[in-house]
Design a protein around this motif. Structure first.
Motif: not given
Length: 252
Positions: A41-48, A105-113, A166-167
């Motif tokens: 949970e909570g990881a915001d980087d694919i490498e993690r 849609w990319k901008a919307l994804m950041r908002v809804i995230g 999302v991030r």
């Protein structure tokens, strides 16, 4: 390539929901050794996420990564490290870099995230479930729907984790590292996918040296859920051809 006659362990990496493969989704693989996991949970980087999977397979010396959607990006990230023991790679509905090419849609994804509370449960998850849907979801071995996708996320994905993923998905880019993947790779694609465009599979197919694509007709992005037997059959056919010295495709 495995030539020892061993059956590699199939390691299943979850989609964006973070939910591990269910018993229903694992059943078509028969007696093949397998392992699934829940995303942290909570990881915001694919490498993690890749670190998490690498730790989970540290005791295995012969395995196949099967990554679904967001999990395919994680599997790809780990494969570019050329980990010892990795024999083959399956990437279903996946991508090497952010698959959202629409700037609005990319901008919307950041908002809804960033949504929390009722905005998350009523707006974000309904919008996301709609993007996941296809006309073929009801035709599979397990009839699927937008409502079931939303229920999946309600049960498994806290709002903070949704936003973190999302991030991670929007910033990951392994396009230039695709040539580092040195194992047979199956790009498993549904025939209808609004969320992940056709360019995603083309990029991976062009960049991974030993990659092949199979498109499953009359399936959508949620085919791991709606068509588990069809999905598993494609994976097993690939492993039978890709690892001829093993019993990876037999389910024995």
């Amino acid at each position: 390539m495995s030539t020892s006659g061993k059956t590699p362990t199939l390691v299943f990496i979850p989609c964006f929901s973070g939910a591990p493969w269910s018993a229903e989704q694992l059943a078509p693989y028969g007696q093949a050794p397998r392992r699934t996991l829940r995303l942290p949970e909570g990881a915001d980087d694919i490498e993690r996420y890749a670190d998490h999977v690498q730790d989970a397979v540290a005791d295995l010396d012969d395995y196949v990564l099967v990554g679904d959607s967001f999990g395919a990006n994680i599997a790809l990230a780990l494969a570019t490290r050329r980990p010892q023991g990795l024999r083959a790679l399956v990437l279903s509905g996946g991508f090497a870099a952010n698959p959202v090419d629409s700037r609005p849609w990319k901008a919307l994804m950041r908002v809804i995230g960033k949504a929390r509370g009722p905005l998350y449960t009523q707006l974000t998850l309904r919008a996301h479930a709609h993007r996941l849907a296809s006309p073929f979801d009801g035709e599979g071995q397990v009839p699927w729907s937008e409502a079931r996708s939303r229920e999946l996320f309600l049960a498994n994905t806290p709002a903070a984790s949704f936003g973190a993923r999302v991030r991670a998905g929007l910033t990951a880019d392994y396009t230039d590292a695709l040539g580092r993947v040195r194992v047979p790779t199956l790009i498993l694609s549904p025939s209808h996918d609004v969320l992940i465009g056709e360019d995603a599979s083309r990029i991976m197919l062009a960049g991974i040296p030993d990659a092949r694509e199979v498109v499953l007709p009359r399936t959508g992005h949620m085919f791991r859920f709606s068509h588990p037997a069809t999905y598993a059959a494609a994976v097993q056919d690939f492993l039978t051809a890709a690892l001829p010295g093993s019993r990876a495709g037999t389910g024995a």
